[in-house]
Design an enzyme around this catalytic site. Structure first.
Site, PDB file in Angstrom:
ATOM      1  CG  ASP A  10      -0.349  -0.064   2.528  1.00 47.62           C
ATOM      2  OD1 ASP A  10       0.800  -0.519   2.607  1.00 47.62           O
ATOM      3  OD2 ASP A  10      -0.995   0.322   3.528  1.00 47.62           O
ATOM      4  CG  HIS A  37      -4.205   5.829   6.815  1.00 43.98           C
ATOM      5  ND1 HIS A  37      -5.076   5.564   7.843  1.00 43.98           N
ATOM      6  CD2 HIS A  37      -4.911   5.678   5.657  1.00 43.98           C
ATOM      7  CE1 HIS A  37      -6.269   5.260   7.336  1.00 43.98           C
ATOM      8  NE2 HIS A  37      -6.200   5.335   6.024  1.00 43.98           N
ATOM      9  N   GLY A  56      -1.141   3.033   4.300  1.00 43.51           N
ATOM     10  CA  GLY A  56      -2.391   3.327   3.610  1.00 43.51           C
ATOM     11  C   GLY A  56      -2.287   4.384   2.533  1.00 43.51           C
ATOM     12  CG  ASP A  65     -10.807   8.419   4.372  1.00 46.36           C
ATOM     13  OD1 ASP A  65     -10.865   7.191   4.580  1.00 46.36           O
ATOM     14  OD2 ASP A  65     -10.203   8.909   3.400  1.00 46.36           O
ATOM     15  CG  HIS A  77      -9.866   3.578   5.128  1.00 44.93           C
ATOM     16  ND1 HIS A  77     -10.139   4.144   3.888  1.00 44.93           N
ATOM     17  CD2 HIS A  77      -9.825   2.235   4.928  1.00 44.93           C
ATOM     18  CE1 HIS A  77     -10.262   3.183   2.989  1.00 44.93           C
ATOM     19  NE2 HIS A  77     -10.073   2.018   3.582  1.00 44.93           N
TER      20      HIS A  77
END
Length: 307
Positions: free
Chosen positions: A87, A129, A137, A164, A166
């Site tokens: 990622d 992140h 992320g 978001d 996440h």
């Protein structure tokens, strides 16, 4: 509106879901609608964030590893900091792009601090992140945490709101023991989605206890349910906290049809949230964030700016 053509020179590797073209597409839509000019509207170009500013949040060791990896010098120590994972792949612009995108968010903060802007939107921002020594992320440099730091250093009470899909883990943990920045994150349950943090009992520690707020939501959450949760949490907390400024991460990956998540929102939710934030009559620094259905994300951000 914070953007420049320089941002459009960069892209993540082709097999990475993160699409850097979204911001440029938003600008084209808004420009075609005449929403970037006229009374009270203007554009500003980002200036790459300087290393001394990045070190307000990130370690010198991490920034060195990031820059070295971008030049082809990657090692196991960098991998241990999340650089070169699936990622957070290694690519040529992996330092210059986030430094410029972060510069956009910091430009927005400076415009607000100087009184030159009441609302500033950097669609290329929202890398929530990234940690002090960790890429995660799709995020290498945490622009929103840095903006909160810069605003707080000037004596502002900051409310960071993250919608978001996440959990905004990098920002939440940056201020976990502080009360000058309140963080509120509404996100899909960490039981079913990356990064696996953001449970409701994560509320901060020491002086920050109660100033970190997480609202994990179940798979399939739709508009009415989401807004019920939002209205139960955000208005009373914001009313009690009395922030001087909002930092607002508008990730569009909570929309129905996003390939990386499982909520079922429509843009009506973002309209309701933005209209609520505007009632406080406080400056708002808005960033992009996630959003992996590109067309839906571009529409959401264009709509947000128009409001």
């Amino acid at each position: 509106f914070i953007h420049s053509s320089e941002l459009e020179r960069f892209s993540y590797p082709a097999d990475c879901p993160f699409n850097t073209d979204r911001a440029g597409q938003v600008r084209k839509v808004l420009n075609s609608m005449g929403l970037l000019s006229g009374p009270g509207r203007s554009e500003a170009a980002p200036v790459a964030a300087e290393r001394v500013v990045l070190k307000k949040f990130h370690s010198a060791r991490y920034l060195h590893a990031l820059r070295a990896a971008a030049k082809g010098r990657w090692d196991i120590e960098a991998l241990n900091m999340g650089i070169g994972t699936v990622d957070c792949p290694v690519f040529a612009g992996m330092y210059d792009y986030p430094a410029l995108a972060t510069g956009g968010t910091l430009t927005a903060a400076e415009l607000i601090l100087s009184g030159s802007a009441e609302l500033a939107f950097n669609p290329s921002g929202g890398f929530h992140h990234a940690g002090p020594e960790r890429a995660s992320g799709f995020c290498y440099i945490n622009d929103v945490a840095l903006a909160c730091i810069v605003l707080a250093e000037k004596g502002k009470r900051v409310l960071y709101l993250d919608v978001d899909v996440h959990h905004g883990d990098g920002v939440a943990y940056a201020f976990y023991d502080r009360s000058d920045v309140m963080t509120i994150s509404l996100h899909e349950s960490p039981k079913t989605l990356f990064p696996g943090t953001g449970f409701e009992d994560e509320i901060g520690t020491g002086p920050g206890e109660g100033y970190c707020v997480n609202v994990p939501l179940p798979v399939g959450t739709y508009d009415e349910a989401y807004l019920k949760a939002f209205n139960a949490v955000v208005p009373p907390l914001a009313g009690a906290y009395k922030p001087d400024v909002f930092v607002f991460e508008l990730g569009a990956d909570a929309l129905a049809g996003d390939p990386l998540a499982h909520l079922r929102l429509t843009n009506n939710v973002y309209v309701e949230i933005i209209n609520h934030l505007l009632t406080y009559d406080k400056p708002i620094l808005m960033t992009g964030g996630g959003g992996y259905n590109v067309d839906n994300t571009v529409r959401a951000w264009a709509l947000a700016w128009s409001i």
